[in-house]
Design a protein around this motif. Structure first.
Motif, short mmCIF file in Angstrom:
data_model
loop_
_atom_site.label_atom_id
_atom_site.label_comp_id
_atom_site.label_asym_id
_atom_site.label_seq_id
_atom_site.Cartn_x
_atom_site.Cartn_y
_atom_site.Cartn_z
N MET A 256 0.83 -1.20 0.00
CA MET A 256 0.00 0.00 0.00
C MET A 256 0.87 1.25 0.00
O MET A 256 0.64 2.19 -0.78
N PHE A 257 1.89 1.28 0.86
CA PHE A 257 2.71 2.48 0.96
C PHE A 257 3.66 2.64 -0.23
O PHE A 257 4.02 3.77 -0.58
N GLU A 258 4.05 1.54 -0.86
CA GLU A 258 4.82 1.66 -2.10
C GLU A 258 4.00 2.35 -3.18
O GLU A 258 4.48 3.22 -3.91
N THR A 259 2.73 1.94 -3.29
CA THR A 259 1.85 2.55 -4.28
C THR A 259 1.54 3.99 -3.92
O THR A 259 1.45 4.87 -4.79
N LEU A 260 1.38 4.27 -2.62
CA LEU A 260 1.19 5.65 -2.17
C LEU A 260 2.40 6.50 -2.53
O LEU A 260 2.27 7.60 -3.07
#
Length: 294
Positions: A256-260
């Motif tokens: 999730m945070f990679e995509t964010l």
């Protein structure tokens, strides 16, 4: 009118329940721990104690409701948050069908258009898809920004390491952030004013960035040179595992945070030309400082 609120006494559910109670409505709050609901019960709410996995319990809780507020619970112990999100959504769907509820508000997220590569946020998008298969039910998905309250998790980091940070860095003016009370107001308005068909709405209080957030918070807490630093992916994963996250859940949050961090979670928000309003980041920085100094 009668409304059922899932999410116990959480950051959105509690102010939402309070707003509906102040409006003279019959409110049932759903949670697993009765102690967490005592304050709302004292204000006139009814408590329904049970697990959201239990469809029979949900069905009983939803009986007679004019509208329901739905949210996915934390899934830190889950091996696959996307699959489990679908399970929860199917349970909501079954309970709604069994009880004839015709209005529902679902707490979703910015980035819910990405169904494969955004971890827990993809789970919310997949839950939207399940709920949109309900016929004759009006459903509004509130695609909320990044919660201001998540920033409070940086307090210990500031006090021990002297900086803020997470697995991402977002340019100023592009980070969709939101005060949970602004979400609660939107949910209360939708439930009481009426919902038509299946739709979604972005709920964003301000557009900021991680450098601006650190600067404004630093000013309020007396650290004018406070910085936001990106945490390496493996360090972040190991921190989650040390907190007791299941391996699958930790991997979902890293995804999730990679995509964010890549900016892909904001594409649809930007292309839809959604607007923002509510509690500014400057106002939240003052709230942050009050908690920090306690």
């Amino acid at each position: 009118m009668k409304y059922v609120i899932t999410g116990s006494a959480g950051n959105v559910s509690k102010p939402l329940a309070e707003m509906l109670l102040q409006g003279g409505h019959d409110v049932t709050v759903v949670g697993r721990n009765p102690d967490n609901l005592k304050a709302l019960v004292a204000k006139g709410a009814k408590a329904a104690i049970g697990d959201l996995h239990d469809v029979a319990f949900l069905t009983d809780a939803f009986k007679g409701a004019d509208g329901v507020y739905l949210m996915l619970p934390p899934m830190w112990n889950s091996d696959d948050q996307k699959k489990e999100s679908i399970v929860f959504a199917e349970g909501f769907k079954t309970a709604i069908q069994a009880t004839g509820v015709t209005n529902a508000v679902f707490l979703s997220s910015y980035g819910a258009h990405r169904l494969d590569d955004a971890g827990a946020i993809s789970g919310m998008g997949l839950a939207e898809k399940v709920l949109n298969t309900l016929d004759g039910v009006n459903i509004l998905h509130l695609r909320a920004g990044y919660f201001y309250t998540n920033l409070l998790l940086s307090i210990d980091l500031i006090k021990t390491a002297g900086h803020m940070g997470n697995m991402f860095e977002i340019p100023d003016g592009t980070f969709t952030v939101v005060d949970p009370e602004d979400i609660a107001r939107a949910a209360a308005q939708a439930l009481t004013a009426g919902i038509k068909g299946h739709s979604f709405r972005y709920i964003v209080s301000d557009e900021s960035g991680t450098d601006e957030i650190a600067t404004l918070i630093g000013k309020e807490i007396g650290i004018p040179d406070l910085k936001w630093l990106r945490v390496p992916k493996e360090d972040f994963r190991n921190v989650l595992l040390s907190y007791g996250f299941a391996k699958g859940a930790a991997n979902d949050y890293v995804e999730m945070f990679e995509t964010l961090d890549s900016g892909r979670l904001f594409e649809h928000y930007v292309s839809s030309k959604a607007t923002y309003s509510g509690t500014s980041i400057e106002t939240f920085a003052k709230k942050f400082a009050a908690v920090y100094k306690q």
